[in-house]
Design an enzyme around this catalytic site. Structure first.
Site, PDB file in Angstrom:
ATOM      1  N   ASN A  54       0.873  -1.178   0.000  1.00 57.71           N
ATOM      2  CA  ASN A  54       0.000   0.000   0.000  1.00 57.71           C
ATOM      3  C   ASN A  54       0.910   1.228   0.000  1.00 57.71           C
ATOM      4  O   ASN A  54       1.500   1.555   1.032  1.00 57.71           O
ATOM      5  CB  ASN A  54      -0.895  -0.038   1.259  1.00 57.71           C
ATOM      6  CG  ASN A  54      -1.726   1.219   1.415  1.00 57.71           C
ATOM      7  OD1 ASN A  54      -1.812   2.043   0.502  1.00 57.71           O
ATOM      8  ND2 ASN A  54      -2.352   1.362   2.578  1.00 57.71           N
TER       9      ASN A  54
ATOM     10  N   LYS B 110       0.106   4.236  -0.281  1.00 64.39           N
ATOM     11  CA  LYS B 110      -0.568   5.410   0.333  1.00 64.39           C
ATOM     12  C   LYS B 110      -0.334   6.667  -0.521  1.00 64.39           C
ATOM     13  O   LYS B 110      -0.171   6.574  -1.742  1.00 64.39           O
ATOM     14  CB  LYS B 110      -0.091   5.604   1.768  1.00 64.39           C
ATOM     15  CG  LYS B 110      -0.180   4.322   2.599  1.00 64.39           C
ATOM     16  CD  LYS B 110      -0.091   4.567   4.071  1.00 64.39           C
ATOM     17  CE  LYS B 110      -0.025   3.238   4.791  1.00 64.39           C
ATOM     18  NZ  LYS B 110      -0.090   3.357   6.233  1.00 64.39           N
TER      19      LYS B 110
ATOM     20  N   HIS C 174      -9.543   0.639   4.862  1.00 67.61           N
ATOM     21  CA  HIS C 174      -8.254   0.843   5.529  1.00 67.61           C
ATOM     22  C   HIS C 174      -8.460   1.709   6.769  1.00 67.61           C
ATOM     23  O   HIS C 174      -9.300   2.605   6.784  1.00 67.61           O
ATOM     24  CB  HIS C 174      -7.257   1.506   4.567  1.00 67.61           C
ATOM     25  CG  HIS C 174      -5.861   1.485   5.108  1.00 67.61           C
ATOM     26  ND1 HIS C 174      -5.401   2.450   5.983  1.00 67.61           N
ATOM     27  CD2 HIS C 174      -4.840   0.610   4.933  1.00 67.61           C
ATOM     28  CE1 HIS C 174      -4.154   2.155   6.321  1.00 67.61           C
ATOM     29  NE2 HIS C 174      -3.788   1.042   5.693  1.00 67.61           N
TER      30      HIS C 174
ATOM     31  N   GLU D  80      -6.901   4.113   7.952  1.00 67.64           N
ATOM     32  CA  GLU D  80      -6.787   5.568   7.767  1.00 67.64           C
ATOM     33  C   GLU D  80      -8.098   6.141   7.245  1.00 67.64           C
ATOM     34  O   GLU D  80      -8.492   7.243   7.614  1.00 67.64           O
ATOM     35  CB  GLU D  80      -5.591   5.878   6.845  1.00 67.64           C
ATOM     36  CG  GLU D  80      -4.272   5.681   7.605  1.00 67.64           C
ATOM     37  CD  GLU D  80      -3.129   5.118   6.787  1.00 67.64           C
ATOM     38  OE1 GLU D  80      -3.144   5.210   5.552  1.00 67.64           O
ATOM     39  OE2 GLU D  80      -2.195   4.548   7.420  1.00 67.64           O
TER      40      GLU D  80
ATOM     41  N   GLU E  46      -5.322  -5.570  10.499  1.00 68.01           N
ATOM     42  CA  GLU E  46      -4.334  -4.531  10.741  1.00 68.01           C
ATOM     43  C   GLU E  46      -4.645  -3.821  12.062  1.00 68.01           C
ATOM     44  O   GLU E  46      -5.496  -2.915  12.098  1.00 68.01           O
ATOM     45  CB  GLU E  46      -4.358  -3.503   9.613  1.00 68.01           C
ATOM     46  CG  GLU E  46      -4.071  -4.082   8.253  1.00 68.01           C
ATOM     47  CD  GLU E  46      -3.512  -3.026   7.313  1.00 68.01           C
ATOM     48  OE1 GLU E  46      -2.374  -3.193   6.863  1.00 68.01           O
ATOM     49  OE2 GLU E  46      -4.203  -2.023   7.067  1.00 68.01           O
TER      50      GLU E  46
ATOM     51  N   GLY F 123       2.227   1.903  10.790  1.00 65.39           N
ATOM     52  CA  GLY F 123       3.113   3.065  10.629  1.00 65.39           C
ATOM     53  C   GLY F 123       3.785   3.486  11.919  1.00 65.39           C
ATOM     54  O   GLY F 123       4.383   4.561  11.995  1.00 65.39           O
TER      55      GLY F 123
ATOM     56  N   SER G  11       3.456  -2.467  10.355  1.00 66.85           N
ATOM     57  CA  SER G  11       4.914  -2.409  10.545  1.00 66.85           C
ATOM     58  C   SER G  11       5.635  -3.704  10.159  1.00 66.85           C
ATOM     59  O   SER G  11       6.604  -4.100  10.799  1.00 66.85           O
ATOM     60  CB  SER G  11       5.239  -2.005  11.989  1.00 66.85           C
ATOM     61  OG  SER G  11       4.728  -0.707  12.263  1.00 66.85           O
TER      62      SER G  11
END
Ligand code: PEP
Length: 252
Positions: free
Chosen positions: A9, A11, A95, A97, A169, A175, A215
């Site tokens: 991904n 991003k 996702h 985010e 996730e 991240g 991560s």
């Protein structure tokens, strides 16, 4: 029996030229060189350039989002047909985010519409689920993940489930450099597979790929990917360089 599936991904990173360069580097390192299924998901604006670099290689193209509507007055959005036209095979949906950035706050109901929209044209969703740190600390991980699955997959049939990948996730590991331990990840993956068994069937539970994301790096990939219920990884930061992304794939 489930082929490992590693997806990158990218991003909102890179430029048109650095995205093309990264794709070309991955093709030259990986094509014909791995048994793992690989996909990369650049920004919308770079999809066409990356598709050109991927050519007829075995690396698949994916998008990071879609809007669940037919063509029309939806300024700034792309729909599932457009992504297919841009040569995407996969689309990341739900996702964290997009679920948690305050100006986005996507609901499970909206994600469900996106999944149906993707499936209607044969675009393969990667559905992301995962708990926040405070939810894990309150021992609500199972409840949160099951609620996301239940409501993101409302009305989805066993037949449609065939083209859906799930990515677990944990939000606190995305991240942050803080990776879930193999035991923590495997426990949730096992629960997700059990949920699939109850909601759909043994056959769907055994066939559905469940990626881990949060991560993942070449150094921690192996211990995660050898877990029986972890079938690959959704990779953010480490997908932005040829060396680290191929390092993860070599450990799958
Ligand atoms: C992700 O964006 O899905 C992700 C897992 O990011 P990272 O690998 O950087 O934690």
């Amino acid at each position: 029996m489930r082929t490992q599936f590693i997806a990158g991904n990218w991003k909102m990173n890179l430029t048109q030229s650095s995205a093309a360069e990264l794709a070309a580097g991955l093709v030259s390192e990986l094509d014909g060189n791995t048994d793992v299924d690989v996909a990369i998901c650049p920004s919308f604006g770079f999809l066409a350039g990356v598709a050109e670099q991927l050519g007829s290689s075995h690396i698949a193209l994916g998008a990071q989002n879609l809007y669940p509507a037919e063509a029309g007055a939806y300024t700034g959005e792309l729909n599932a047909e457009m992504l297919l036209d841009l040569k995407c095979e996969y689309v990341i949906l739900g996702h964290s985010e997009r679920r948690h950035l305050p100006d986005l706050s996507e609901s499970n109901a909206f994600i469900n519409l996106k999944i149906k929209s993707a499936i209607s044209v044969g675009l393969k969703p990667i559905l992301c689920v995962g708990e926040l740190l405070e939810e894990r600390e309150a021992e609500r991980t199972t409840e949160v993940v099951e609620e996301q699955l239940e409501n993101s997959l409302t009305d989805i049939t066993a037949e449609q489930m065939d083209i859906i990948t799930i990515a677990y996730e944990p939000v606190w590991a995305i991240g942050t450099g803080e990776v879930a331990t193999p035991d923590q990840a495997e426990a949730v993956h096992g629960n997700i597979r059990q949920w699939l068994r109850t909601r759909f069937s043994d056959q769907i539970a055994d066939a559905t790929r469940i990626q881990y994301g949060g991560s993942v790096k070449p150094e921690n990939a192996r211990e995660l990917l050898i877990q029986p219920n972890i079938d690959g990884a959704l990779v953010g930061g480490a997908a932005l360089s040829v060396d680290s992304f191929t390092g993860i794939i070599e450990n799958a």
